[in-house]
Design a protein around this motif. Sequence first.
Motif, short mmCIF file in Angstrom:
data_model
loop_
_atom_site.label_atom_id
_atom_site.label_comp_id
_atom_site.label_asym_id
_atom_site.label_seq_id
_atom_site.Cartn_x
_atom_site.Cartn_y
_atom_site.Cartn_z
N TYR A 161 33.85 1.70 -2.61
CA TYR A 161 33.66 1.21 -3.87
C TYR A 161 33.28 2.32 -5.02
O TYR A 161 32.53 3.31 -4.71
N LEU A 163 31.96 3.12 -8.28
CA LEU A 163 30.91 2.78 -9.46
C LEU A 163 30.64 3.45 -10.62
O LEU A 163 30.43 4.82 -10.40
N ASP A 167 28.13 -0.48 -13.59
CA ASP A 167 28.55 -1.05 -12.58
C ASP A 167 27.43 -1.25 -11.50
O ASP A 167 26.44 -0.42 -11.67
N SER A 168 27.25 -2.37 -10.75
CA SER A 168 26.29 -2.76 -9.90
C SER A 168 26.80 -3.00 -8.57
O SER A 168 27.98 -3.47 -8.57
N ILE A 169 25.87 -3.13 -7.77
CA ILE A 169 26.20 -3.33 -6.18
C ILE A 169 25.14 -4.06 -5.47
O ILE A 169 23.89 -3.40 -5.75
N ARG A 170 25.13 -4.85 -4.47
CA ARG A 170 24.06 -5.31 -3.76
C ARG A 170 24.77 -5.32 -2.30
O ARG A 170 25.98 -5.78 -2.17
N PHE A 171 24.13 -4.88 -1.37
CA PHE A 171 24.69 -5.11 0.03
C PHE A 171 23.25 -4.97 1.13
O PHE A 171 22.43 -4.45 0.87
#
Length: 195
Positions: A161, A163, A167-171
């Motif tokens: 990914y 970013l 931009d954001s991400i969760r995992f």
Amino acid sequence: MLPGAPPDDEELGARIRALRTERGMSLRALAGELGISPSALSQMERGKMRPSVTRLFQIVSILEVPLAAAFGEDAPEPEEQVAPGEVVVTRAGEVPAISLGHGVEYRRLTAVPIPGVEIYESTYPPGSSSSQDGEYLRHNGHELGSVLSGTLTLDLGFERYELGPGDSIRFPSTTPHRVRNTGDVPAVAVWVNLP
């Protein structure tokens, strides 16, 4: 050391050694758990080598302490916690930060440690990575990240990914992951770890 100034390598190494000995773990045992030589761990504990982000997370995970412990802080005991409605202000320059391998810097964003949540601003210089040798990190919990400036590449399992700002991400943190800045400018992001 000035309040909020990044601890020097010897201070960070001494904290790692203190955490290990407080938990009754030998240098050889922790090195074995990390999959590195006792000599390499000894160099970290003596401040001769900086751990990468990945290695520091591995150390605190094995020792079962929050990342804040690497900053010299434990989560407050229930009787020491900030009372609801109490205001705590920490000024710029007073916020604890640590410099890790590749020049990556982590700075705590909460005025006081909060049990069960860790919030950090991370700065990745151009060409830096969360790991020394391209290794991936896995630990318990979940992570949330939001890029403020620059671009970060997050390798998550078999996916990649890119970013950028906003931009954001969760995992789940149990998914093998690593973070890199392959760009030409520093990348700054906010990371939330929920153990």
